[in-house]
Design an enzyme around this catalytic site. Structure first.
Site: not given
Length: 282
Positions: A155, A185
């Site tokens: 994201h 991440n």
């Protein structure tokens, strides 16, 4: 996005000699360049959770207009950032300047407040990633591009920032993703996101957050048949208008080690980050 197309429409007349309603609608679509995705929504195989607000062309050298979601930007003014094959995408709680060449965001922007951070707590993740049907098919990142790539769908606007269920579902659009190393991440990048939310939760006003990739080369590595570009690094810029203060995180897209120490905004630009705050005091 779409370019102007001129096509000759075969008009079938009804017995009374009038153009049928279907033919008229098709003629209107061709004449005025209405995209098929605008008429039909998401494709049957990748249904989006909700129809976000706007997708519009963005001039490559002048930045996107984002007329339907300027509230996400400091001072309501999008920065002038160049992008190859650009598209301006509005969502309920963030906006994306997207590149059809890299098939990733150029940047995303969000406006966080103490209230929005509080509202985001406790909303479950859908984890339903979907392909962005508002983009031309040749520009889209797809689920297959990421499958077995070795990279997470990282994201840029975090799901954890989203203040309601609809916004959280929208954050799983692949237009909001970059190929991100799993270690980055899931560890250091997640910590940077949490640190940004903690700051916004105790700040006295709006906190604007830009996030995006840095590719570092004209020919970056890619994943999938669609050749989604893999960033050399990912970055996050935090801007606090009430304090005229800004800082950034910059992390290499690998297994680290990664530093959570922020860098000065000038250092961010010197590393090759886009000058996102050129039109605001910081």
């Amino acid at each position: 996005m779409k370019s102007k197309r001129h096509a000759r429409t075969n008009r079938r007349k009804s017995p009374g000699g009038f153009i049928t309603l279907r033919s008229a609608l098709l003629a209107f679509a061709v004449t005025f360049g209405v995209a098929s995705t605008a008429l039909t929504g998401c494709s049957p195989t990748t249904k989006a959770p909700a129809a976000p607000v706007q997708a519009t062309p963005a001039p490559a050298a002048a930045g996107a207009q984002f007329s339907a979601c300027r509230q996400h930007f400091p001072g309501g003014s999008p920065p002038a950032v160049a992008a190859a094959e650009p598209a301006a995408l509005c969502f309920d709680a963030f906006a994306v300047l997207y590149s059809g060449r890299s098939k990733t965001p150029v940047y995303v922007v969000e406006r966080l407040t103490a209230a929005s951070v509080a509202a985001a707590q406790g909303i479950p993740r859908s984890d339903r990633f979907y392909e962005e049907a508002r983009l031309p098919s040749r520009w889209r990142a797809t689920l297959d591009h990421y499958r077995n790539s070795g990279y997470d769908r990282g994201h840029t606007a975090p799901a954890g920032d989203m203040p309601n269920a609809t916004a959280k579902a929208q954050s799983f659009s692949l237009a909001n993703m970059v190929p991100q190393h799993p270690t980055l991440n899931q560890k250091a990048w997640n910590q940077a996101e949490q640190a940004t939310r903690k700051y916004a939760a105790r700040a006295g006003g709006d906190v604007y957050v830009y996030t995006g990739p840095s590719f570092g080369t004209a020919t970056p590595p890619t994943i999938g048949a669609g050749k989604v570009w893999v960033p050399a690094a990912t970055w996050k810029v935090v801007y606090v208008p009430s304090e005229q203060r800004s800082w950034a995180y910059w992390m290499s897209n690998d297994d680290g080690p990664h530093s959570l120490k922020p860098i000065d905004y000038r250092a961010f630009v010197a590393r090759g980050g886009p000058d996102l705050l050129a039109n605001v005091a910081h």
